[in-house]
Motif scaffolding. Structure first.
Motif, PDB file in Angstrom:
ATOM      1  N   GLY A  17       0.820  -1.206   0.000  1.00  0.00           N
ATOM      2  CA  GLY A  17       0.000   0.000   0.000  1.00  0.00           C
ATOM      3  C   GLY A  17       0.851   1.251   0.000  1.00  0.00           C
ATOM      4  O   GLY A  17       1.937   1.287  -0.581  1.00  0.00           O
ATOM      5  N   PRO A  18       0.403   2.317   0.674  1.00  0.00           N
ATOM      6  CA  PRO A  18       1.145   3.582   0.651  1.00  0.00           C
ATOM      7  C   PRO A  18       2.466   3.454   1.411  1.00  0.00           C
ATOM      8  O   PRO A  18       2.659   2.519   2.197  1.00  0.00           O
ATOM      9  CB  PRO A  18       0.190   4.558   1.360  1.00  0.00           C
ATOM     10  CG  PRO A  18      -0.659   3.700   2.222  1.00  0.00           C
ATOM     11  CD  PRO A  18      -0.826   2.402   1.486  1.00  0.00           C
ATOM     12  N   THR A  24      -5.709   0.754   8.867  1.00  0.00           N
ATOM     13  CA  THR A  24      -4.853   1.772   9.484  1.00  0.00           C
ATOM     14  C   THR A  24      -3.718   2.190   8.540  1.00  0.00           C
ATOM     15  O   THR A  24      -2.701   2.712   9.000  1.00  0.00           O
ATOM     16  CB  THR A  24      -4.244   1.270  10.813  1.00  0.00           C
ATOM     17  OG1 THR A  24      -3.502   0.072  10.571  1.00  0.00           O
ATOM     18  CG2 THR A  24      -5.321   1.009  11.842  1.00  0.00           C
ATOM     19  N   SER A  25      -3.895   1.984   7.242  1.00  0.00           N
ATOM     20  CA  SER A  25      -2.843   2.344   6.281  1.00  0.00           C
ATOM     21  C   SER A  25      -2.786   3.841   6.014  1.00  0.00           C
ATOM     22  O   SER A  25      -1.799   4.346   5.477  1.00  0.00           O
ATOM     23  CB  SER A  25      -3.058   1.611   4.949  1.00  0.00           C
ATOM     24  OG  SER A  25      -4.164   2.170   4.246  1.00  0.00           O
ATOM     25  N   GLY A  26      -3.861   4.560   6.353  1.00  0.00           N
ATOM     26  CA  GLY A  26      -3.929   5.990   6.075  1.00  0.00           C
ATOM     27  C   GLY A  26      -4.560   6.343   4.749  1.00  0.00           C
ATOM     28  O   GLY A  26      -4.714   7.523   4.437  1.00  0.00           O
ATOM     29  N   HIS A  29      -7.414   6.509  -3.968  1.00  0.00           N
ATOM     30  CA  HIS A  29      -6.063   6.021  -3.704  1.00  0.00           C
ATOM     31  C   HIS A  29      -5.144   7.194  -3.373  1.00  0.00           C
ATOM     32  O   HIS A  29      -4.175   7.479  -4.063  1.00  0.00           O
ATOM     33  CB  HIS A  29      -5.556   5.198  -4.902  1.00  0.00           C
ATOM     34  CG  HIS A  29      -6.315   3.919  -5.065  1.00  0.00           C
ATOM     35  ND1 HIS A  29      -5.871   2.715  -4.574  1.00  0.00           N
ATOM     36  CD2 HIS A  29      -7.522   3.667  -5.626  1.00  0.00           C
ATOM     37  CE1 HIS A  29      -6.746   1.770  -4.840  1.00  0.00           C
ATOM     38  NE2 HIS A  29      -7.762   2.325  -5.485  1.00  0.00           N
ATOM     39  N   ARG A  30      -5.496   7.876  -2.274  1.00  0.00           N
ATOM     40  CA  ARG A  30      -4.651   8.966  -1.790  1.00  0.00           C
ATOM     41  C   ARG A  30      -4.520   8.853  -0.276  1.00  0.00           C
ATOM     42  O   ARG A  30      -5.429   8.367   0.409  1.00  0.00           O
ATOM     43  CB  ARG A  30      -5.207  10.343  -2.184  1.00  0.00           C
ATOM     44  CG  ARG A  30      -6.572  10.671  -1.646  1.00  0.00           C
ATOM     45  CD  ARG A  30      -7.106  11.963  -2.269  1.00  0.00           C
ATOM     46  NE  ARG A  30      -8.445  12.262  -1.814  1.00  0.00           N
ATOM     47  CZ  ARG A  30      -8.728  13.074  -0.792  1.00  0.00           C
ATOM     48  NH1 ARG A  30      -7.756  13.662  -0.124  1.00  0.00           N
ATOM     49  NH2 ARG A  30      -9.974  13.306  -0.440  1.00  0.00           N
ATOM     50  N   VAL A  31      -3.387   9.320   0.219  1.00  0.00           N
ATOM     51  CA  VAL A  31      -3.080   9.183   1.642  1.00  0.00           C
ATOM     52  C   VAL A  31      -3.729  10.328   2.414  1.00  0.00           C
ATOM     53  O   VAL A  31      -3.566  11.499   2.073  1.00  0.00           O
ATOM     54  CB  VAL A  31      -1.552   9.162   1.856  1.00  0.00           C
ATOM     55  CG1 VAL A  31      -1.227   9.140   3.341  1.00  0.00           C
ATOM     56  CG2 VAL A  31      -0.930   7.960   1.148  1.00  0.00           C
TER      57      VAL A  31
END
Length: 274
Positions: free
Chosen positions: A69-70, A82-84, A90-92
């Motif tokens: 992921g990111p 909890t990846s943000g 598909h943006r943080v």
């Protein structure tokens, strides 16, 4: 035993509904409505995708704590939201581990990660790893691992039996999936507002002390599962030794917030009295 409590679905304000309950030993205690009717699952797709991810982990294709992921995120964080990553983009939105941001995009990146690791498109990997071994012949994934599966009550009862007494996975792996990941993380439970903490396992939401919630007031804190915006849910209550599936063709909304908890409480009451 016949579960008359399942008949409550006849009073739900939906065109079509089906429901069923399966014990931990795989015995189906009852179904009501068209158990073979195929419904879009929406986010009830996620537990299926998560189970496939855990098969990939046990096969050695991926590791739960490897990068995915990111930047800075891991497979575990994608599974535990909890990846943000944002909900549907598909943006943080936050640093990994900062808060519980429920994310379809995270599950899509998880599916891409597994496809690259196994050299198998994720829908096909899900079929080979989970659906085929469990005899879920009426279940398909036609798109996003976050939300695009279609299935039946009969098939999801097979899946719920597997999760309770695993054959495809080591029981310790499933115990990890139903254990809170990153305890104390707050976030929003979609449809129910801010929850602190907002507890999740690996692909499964954990009830704990959340209020309000889509399960029942008598559901044990260990209850875990998922609901979908297409008006669907699957919960497993280890204390009750049973799991329940309900599928409809009306989108989640106030009607579901009103009727689902009472339905679950009715099912649990009947199970306990038996």
């Amino acid at each position: 035993m016949s579960l008359s409590s399942l008949h409550q679905i006849e009073n739900w304000p939906v065109p079509t509904a089906a429901a069923g309950v399966v014990r931990a030993d795989g015995v189906v205690l009852g179904t009501h409505g068209p158990a073979g009717h195929r419904f879009p699952l929406a986010s009830v797709t996620k537990p299926l995708a998560a189970y496939a991810a855990l098969v990939a982990y046990e096969e050695g294709a991926i590791d739960l704590d490897e990068p995915a992921g990111p930047p800075g995120a891991t497979v575990r964080q994608l599974l535990a939201h909890t990846s943000g990553l944002a909900f549907d983009e598909h943006r943080v939105m936050a640093p990994p581990g900062d808060r519980r941001l429920y994310s379809n995009a995270g599950f899509e990146q998880l599916g891409d990660h597994i496809a690259k690791a196994t050299d198998i498109p994720f829908p096909e990997y899900l079929r080979q790893a989970v659906l085929e071994p469990l005899g879920m012949t009426d279940t398909t994934l036609d798109g996003s691992p976050a939300k695009d599966a279609t299935s039946t009550v009969a098939d999801l009862l097979r899946f719920a039996a597997e999760v309770q007494i695993p054959r495809l996975l080591d029981p310790r792996t499933v115990l990890e999936a139903m254990t809170v990941q990153f305890p104390g993380t707050k976030g929003v439970l979609r449809g129910y507002g801010h929850q602190n903490p907002n507890d999740w396992g690996l692909g499964f939401e954990i009830r704990d002390a959340k209020s309000p919630h889509w399960t029942g007031s008598s559901s044990s804190p260990r209850t875990f599962g998922h609901f979908g915006q297409s008006g669907t849910f699957l919960w497993i209550d280890p204390d009750a030794g049973a799991a329940c599936v309900a599928l409809t063709d009306r989108d989640f909304g106030p009607w579901a917030v009103e009727v689902w908890p009472a339905f679950t409480d009715g099912v649990l009451a009947q199970l306990r009295s038996a």
